[in-house]
Design a protein around this motif. Structure first.
Motif, PDB file in Angstrom:
ATOM      1  N   GLY A  10      41.237  56.773  14.601  1.00 36.56           N
ATOM      2  CA  GLY A  10      40.301  57.793  15.064  1.00 36.56           C
ATOM      3  C   GLY A  10      40.183  57.875  16.578  1.00 36.56           C
ATOM      4  N   GLU A  39      22.856  62.034  19.616  1.00 35.10           N
ATOM      5  CA  GLU A  39      23.771  61.580  18.574  1.00 35.10           C
ATOM      6  C   GLU A  39      24.160  60.135  18.852  1.00 35.10           C
ATOM      7  OE1 GLU A  39      26.969  64.229  17.473  1.00 35.10           O
ATOM      8  OE2 GLU A  39      25.997  65.823  18.621  1.00 35.10           O
ATOM      9  N   SER A  55      32.294  59.825  17.561  1.00 32.43           N
ATOM     10  CA  SER A  55      31.263  59.246  16.709  1.00 32.43           C
ATOM     11  C   SER A  55      31.810  58.041  15.958  1.00 32.43           C
ATOM     12  CB  SER A  55      30.766  60.297  15.703  1.00 32.43           C
ATOM     13  OG  SER A  55      29.912  59.708  14.759  1.00 32.43           O
ATOM     14  N   ASP A  56      31.027  56.966  15.909  1.00 31.52           N
ATOM     15  CA  ASP A  56      31.413  55.795  15.126  1.00 31.52           C
ATOM     16  C   ASP A  56      31.117  56.002  13.645  1.00 31.52           C
ATOM     17  OD1 ASP A  56      32.227  54.512  17.426  1.00 31.52           O
ATOM     18  OD2 ASP A  56      30.403  53.301  17.622  1.00 31.52           O
ATOM     19  N   VAL A  57      30.180  56.896  13.341  1.00 35.22           N
ATOM     20  CA  VAL A  57      29.784  57.166  11.962  1.00 35.22           C
ATOM     21  C   VAL A  57      30.783  58.111  11.292  1.00 35.22           C
ATOM     22  CG1 VAL A  57      27.970  58.144  10.508  1.00 35.22           C
ATOM     23  CG2 VAL A  57      27.359  56.794  12.516  1.00 35.22           C
ATOM     24  N   ASP A  58      31.186  59.147  12.018  1.00 29.89           N
ATOM     25  CA  ASP A  58      32.108  60.160  11.504  1.00 29.89           C
ATOM     26  C   ASP A  58      33.245  60.322  12.512  1.00 29.89           C
ATOM     27  OD1 ASP A  58      33.446  62.360  10.549  1.00 29.89           O
ATOM     28  OD2 ASP A  58      31.717  63.713  10.604  1.00 29.89           O
ATOM     29  N   LYS A  59      34.347  59.607  12.287  1.00 31.29           N
ATOM     30  CA  LYS A  59      35.472  59.606  13.241  1.00 31.29           C
ATOM     31  C   LYS A  59      36.077  60.991  13.443  1.00 31.29           C
ATOM     32  CE  LYS A  59      35.886  55.230  14.322  1.00 31.29           C
ATOM     33  NZ  LYS A  59      35.641  54.727  15.635  1.00 31.29           N
ATOM     34  N   SER A  60      35.737  61.960  12.587  1.00 30.24           N
ATOM     35  CA  SER A  60      36.263  63.308  12.768  1.00 30.24           C
ATOM     36  C   SER A  60      35.427  64.113  13.758  1.00 30.24           C
ATOM     37  CB  SER A  60      36.320  64.047  11.422  1.00 30.24           C
ATOM     38  OG  SER A  60      35.022  64.311  10.956  1.00 30.24           O
ATOM     39  N   LYS A  61      34.326  63.539  14.222  1.00 29.78           N
ATOM     40  CA  LYS A  61      33.443  64.242  15.152  1.00 29.78           C
ATOM     41  C   LYS A  61      33.592  63.666  16.553  1.00 29.78           C
ATOM     42  CE  LYS A  61      28.791  65.900  15.700  1.00 29.78           C
ATOM     43  NZ  LYS A  61      27.459  65.938  15.151  1.00 29.78           N
ATOM     44  N   THR A 110      40.023  67.162  12.275  1.00 30.79           N
ATOM     45  CA  THR A 110      39.037  66.717  13.244  1.00 30.79           C
ATOM     46  C   THR A 110      38.317  67.905  13.854  1.00 30.79           C
ATOM     47  OG1 THR A 110      40.393  64.827  13.763  1.00 30.79           O
ATOM     48  CG2 THR A 110      38.726  65.419  15.369  1.00 30.79           C
ATOM     49  N   GLN A 111      36.991  67.862  13.861  1.00 33.74           N
ATOM     50  CA  GLN A 111      36.210  68.901  14.513  1.00 33.74           C
ATOM     51  C   GLN A 111      35.875  68.416  15.916  1.00 33.74           C
ATOM     52  OE1 GLN A 111      32.472  69.758  12.689  1.00 33.74           O
ATOM     53  NE2 GLN A 111      32.112  71.519  13.973  1.00 33.74           N
TER      54      GLN A 111
END
Length: 176
Positions: A10, A39, A55-61, A110-111
């Motif tokens: 990520g 965030e 983001s560590d929570v959502d690697k796509s963000k 990925t966004q």
């Protein structure tokens, strides 16, 4: 700005072919964009060309901004300005773009959001003692990315400066 490709973990892939180098990785950094909710948690990547938060929570963000778009950066410790110590940045904006625009590649899931439309960004490390060293890295990278328009304006400005010898030569010529 799209981050481009990401590795399996990520992390953003750095464009080393164009001289981009990773300068600092700082885990445990929250991000606050303009007046949007803060965030957290995330990892901050500072390269010689851009600032990237994933983001560590959502690697796509993630968010990315070129150093050329950052017009100001400073350490803020004033609780009246913001509730916690942070690295405050101002980013040059493009008024006609929408903050909610999605700039993801069709090949990528990925966004990634373009931060050039956000006026302010605050980076909040979980360890506030890291602020001064983060600021130093920002300074070094900003120096590597001078604003080309400012350089052109400075060159034009220097055309109006004359030395004392040039003034004397011009005065002597006009008196003849």
């Amino acid at each position: 700005m799209a981050l481009g490709l990401r590795s399996i973990t990520g992390e953003p892939v750095i464009d080393r072919e164009n001289g981009e180098e990773l300068m600092r990785v700082q885990p445990g950094v929250d991000i606050a964009l303009a007046n949007l909710p803060r965030e957290s948690p995330g990892t901050l990547y500072i390269t010689t060309k851009q600032v990237i938060w994933v983001s560590d929570v959502d690697k796509s963000k993630g968010y990315a901004v070129d150093f050329l778009s950052i017009s100001l950066h400073a350490v803020s410790r004033d609780p009246e300005a913001y509730s916690v110590p942070c690295l405050y940045t101002q980013i040059e904006t493009e008024a006609d773009e929408d903050l909610n625009s999605d700039n993801s590649d069709s090949e990528e899931s990925t966004q990634v959001h373009d931060l050039s439309i956000v006026r302010e960004m605050r980076l909040i490390p979980s360890d506030p003692t890291q602020l001064d060293s983060l600021f130093q890295v920002f300074c070094e990278c900003a120096e590597l990315n001078p604003d080309q328009n400012n350089e052109e304006q400075e060159e034009e400005h220097h055309d109006w400066i004359f030395s004392a010898d040039q003034m004397e030569d011009a005065g002597a010529a006009s008196n003849q």
